[in-house]
Design an enzyme around this catalytic site. Sequence first.
Site, PDB file in Angstrom:
ATOM      1  N   HIS A 110     -10.399  -0.776  -6.821  1.00 44.96           N
ATOM      2  CA  HIS A 110     -10.018   0.417  -6.053  1.00 44.96           C
ATOM      3  C   HIS A 110      -9.040   1.301  -6.833  1.00 44.96           C
ATOM      4  O   HIS A 110      -9.220   2.523  -6.893  1.00 44.96           O
ATOM      5  CB  HIS A 110      -9.410  -0.048  -4.722  1.00 44.96           C
ATOM      6  CG  HIS A 110      -8.997   1.045  -3.808  1.00 44.96           C
ATOM      7  ND1 HIS A 110      -9.902   1.840  -3.143  1.00 44.96           N
ATOM      8  CD2 HIS A 110      -7.763   1.488  -3.436  1.00 44.96           C
ATOM      9  CE1 HIS A 110      -9.249   2.710  -2.393  1.00 44.96           C
ATOM     10  NE2 HIS A 110      -7.951   2.519  -2.558  1.00 44.96           N
ATOM     11  N   ASP A 130       0.840  -1.205   0.000  1.00 44.76           N
ATOM     12  CA  ASP A 130       0.000   0.000   0.000  1.00 44.76           C
ATOM     13  C   ASP A 130       0.875   1.255   0.000  1.00 44.76           C
ATOM     14  O   ASP A 130       1.630   1.482   0.949  1.00 44.76           O
ATOM     15  CB  ASP A 130      -0.900  -0.050   1.242  1.00 44.76           C
ATOM     16  CG  ASP A 130      -1.995   0.995   1.221  1.00 44.76           C
ATOM     17  OD1 ASP A 130      -1.943   1.902   0.384  1.00 44.76           O
ATOM     18  OD2 ASP A 130      -2.900   0.901   2.076  1.00 44.76           O
TER      19      ASP A 130
HETATM   20  C1  HEM Z   1      -8.934   0.785   4.246  1.00 45.04           C
HETATM   21  C2  HEM Z   1      -9.014   1.563   3.189  1.00 45.04           C
HETATM   22  C3  HEM Z   1      -8.052   1.508   2.037  1.00 45.04           C
HETATM   23  C4  HEM Z   1      -7.221   0.505   1.653  1.00 45.04           C
HETATM   24  C5  HEM Z   1      -7.023  -0.851   2.306  1.00 45.04           C
HETATM   25  C6  HEM Z   1      -6.528   0.960   0.470  1.00 45.04           C
HETATM   26  C7  HEM Z   1      -5.594   0.208  -0.213  1.00 45.04           C
HETATM   27  C8  HEM Z   1      -4.974   0.621  -1.377  1.00 45.04           C
HETATM   28  C9  HEM Z   1      -4.046  -0.171  -2.129  1.00 45.04           C
HETATM   29  C10 HEM Z   1      -3.587  -1.571  -1.755  1.00 45.04           C
HETATM   30  C11 HEM Z   1      -3.673   0.537  -3.208  1.00 45.04           C
HETATM   31  C12 HEM Z   1      -2.711   0.091  -4.326  1.00 45.04           C
HETATM   32  C13 HEM Z   1      -1.287   0.427  -4.039  1.00 45.04           C
HETATM   33  C14 HEM Z   1      -0.977   1.893  -4.049  1.00 45.04           C
HETATM   34  O1  HEM Z   1      -0.857   2.520  -5.108  1.00 45.04           O
HETATM   35  O2  HEM Z   1      -0.884   2.442  -2.955  1.00 45.04           O
HETATM   36  C15 HEM Z   1      -4.344   1.805  -3.129  1.00 45.04           C
HETATM   37  C16 HEM Z   1      -4.214   2.827  -4.038  1.00 45.04           C
HETATM   38  C17 HEM Z   1      -4.785   4.054  -3.892  1.00 45.04           C
HETATM   39  N1  HEM Z   1      -5.673   4.447  -2.926  1.00 45.04           N
HETATM   40 FE1  HEM Z   1      -6.368   3.320  -1.433  1.00 45.04          FE
HETATM   41  N2  HEM Z   1      -6.945   2.224   0.172  1.00 45.04           N
HETATM   42  C18 HEM Z   1      -7.881   2.598   1.108  1.00 45.04           C
HETATM   43  C19 HEM Z   1      -8.547   3.790   1.166  1.00 45.04           C
HETATM   44  C20 HEM Z   1      -8.332   4.852   0.325  1.00 45.04           C
HETATM   45  C21 HEM Z   1      -8.974   6.132   0.425  1.00 45.04           C
HETATM   46  C22 HEM Z   1      -9.994   6.534   1.488  1.00 45.04           C
HETATM   47  C23 HEM Z   1      -8.482   6.909  -0.571  1.00 45.04           C
HETATM   48  C24 HEM Z   1      -8.782   8.344  -0.907  1.00 45.04           C
HETATM   49  C25 HEM Z   1      -9.975   8.884  -0.876  1.00 45.04           C
HETATM   50  C26 HEM Z   1      -7.537   6.102  -1.308  1.00 45.04           C
HETATM   51  C27 HEM Z   1      -6.813   6.537  -2.384  1.00 45.04           C
HETATM   52  C28 HEM Z   1      -5.975   5.759  -3.130  1.00 45.04           C
HETATM   53  C29 HEM Z   1      -5.241   6.250  -4.281  1.00 45.04           C
HETATM   54  C30 HEM Z   1      -5.252   7.669  -4.827  1.00 45.04           C
HETATM   55  C31 HEM Z   1      -4.510   5.173  -4.774  1.00 45.04           C
HETATM   56  C32 HEM Z   1      -3.584   5.168  -5.999  1.00 45.04           C
HETATM   57  C33 HEM Z   1      -4.386   4.903  -7.236  1.00 45.04           C
HETATM   58  C34 HEM Z   1      -3.473   4.900  -8.464  1.00 45.04           C
HETATM   59  O3  HEM Z   1      -3.164   5.984  -8.955  1.00 45.04           O
HETATM   60  O4  HEM Z   1      -3.068   3.811  -8.903  1.00 45.04           O
HETATM   61  N3  HEM Z   1      -7.478   4.862  -0.738  1.00 45.04           N
HETATM   62  N4  HEM Z   1      -5.136   1.827  -2.008  1.00 45.04           N
END
Ligand code: HEM
Length: 430
Positions: free
Chosen positions: A338, A242
């Site tokens: 996601h 993450d």
């Molecule tokens: C428990 C809640 C969440 C989990 C487990 C989670 C997990 C992840 C994971 C595993 C990734 C892919 C790896 C990475 O690029 O970091 C990701 C990407 C991302 N997450 Fe989350 N996330 C959560 C909540 C959120 C929230 C609330 C937001 C914003 C409102 C968010 C925004 C993003 C963004 C902007 C990316 C990158 C997308 C990209 O450009 O590829 N996430 N998240």
Amino acid sequence: MTEPDTERKGSSRRGFLAGLGAAALTGAGIGMAAGEVLRPLLPDSDPAASPEAEQRLRMAAQRADATAAPQPGISGPAPAFVHVIALDLAEEARKNPDTARDSAAAALRSWTELAARLHEESPHDIAEGAASAGLLPASLMVTVGIGGSLLSAIDAEDRRPDALADLPEFSTDDLHPRWCGGDFMLQVGAEDPMVLTAAVEELVAAAADATAVRWSLRGFRRTAAAARDPDATPRNLMGQIDGTANPAQDHPLFDRTITARPADNPAHAWMDGGSYLVVRRIRMLLTEWRKLDVAARERVIGRRLDTGAPLGSRNETDPVVLSARDEEGEPLIPENAHVRLASPENNLGARMFRRGYSYDQGWRDDGVRDAGLLFMAWQGDPATGFIPVQRSLADQGDALNRYIRHEGSALFAVPAAREGRYLGQDLIEG
Ligand code: HEM
């Protein structure tokens, strides 16, 4: 949880010696090379210390870079433990804007002074009998923030930048008022939990006359000591890598993402060079999550669990190609994944720097598991960062929504440190 591999890659090796800084070496012996100072701390004093050992020592022995812009605790290597504390002005102080302003000034002055000392000394150097006696500085870092409710209390609504507008409601919110808001925020981080608690005790006590704790949550990520590869992006409690897509800290996009732009309105200039922090307490439904097999878990996010690579790609840092399709013409990254819904492409270029922590409070009284993500996102303006992305995730049916609950929420302005002034002084005194 969030810290890009690039964060550590960009800063850990390069930053090892530099990161120790003059302050780190002052107590340990001026004039000695950093490696010489620290090497005796290694269990076997291996002169050819491995990168892993260097990383452990660096996090344990170093002091935070207190000159960091906008404030320590935003960029640089993230310490393993954090405590985020939201505080309100004491009831007595809120009676009228004048007493509120005086009390806010007193609290912010105390925290600025104490944070500066904590960045130079350890809690036990400041307070006799502190629980951290005998421990190294452990990268202790303190970040001070201001909530929009403080501006109402001190009758300074005209100084509220648009970026500090209250966050809107989102369709998937399940917020509990007791985990929301706050006039002030302290983010305290350290590589050791005893050092962390000792510092928190001092900081909260320093402003106890003027403030009361509203909510607090402790978070953690893997320790430098346990990391097989200190450069690897960490995992969250769902087991996902993450933080991969975060902007790299040594790229100009990083500063552009996190830093508030100079205000057009002079009344808002107190936040020039600062940053805005969105904090969300997001409980993970880990019992439900565990019922999914690996392939299903990967489809929820759109990335592989083992490598963190986008589905259909080989490596973690391969670009996420949203248009890629399999032989049957189906999108490799599902429509409700996601990463698709959170991507800048899907959100008019919206970006933030996610630097969250896991939390684990055991089980609630009703037997429900209480663990998840202490989500923390830094940006120059939530209107072009968190808000549009969260709206997409909520309204476009992020597959992750079935396995998480947003239970707490807050937005804080984190002003830049200014020489000779306490944090937020430009807001309080103009
Ligand atoms: C428990 C809640 C969440 C989990 C487990 C989670 C997990 C992840 C994971 C595993 C990734 C892919 C790896 C990475 O690029 O970091 C990701 C990407 C991302 N997450 Fe989350 N996330 C959560 C909540 C959120 C929230 C609330 C937001 C914003 C409102 C968010 C925004 C993003 C963004 C902007 C990316 C990158 C997308 C990209 O450009 O590829 N996430 N998240």
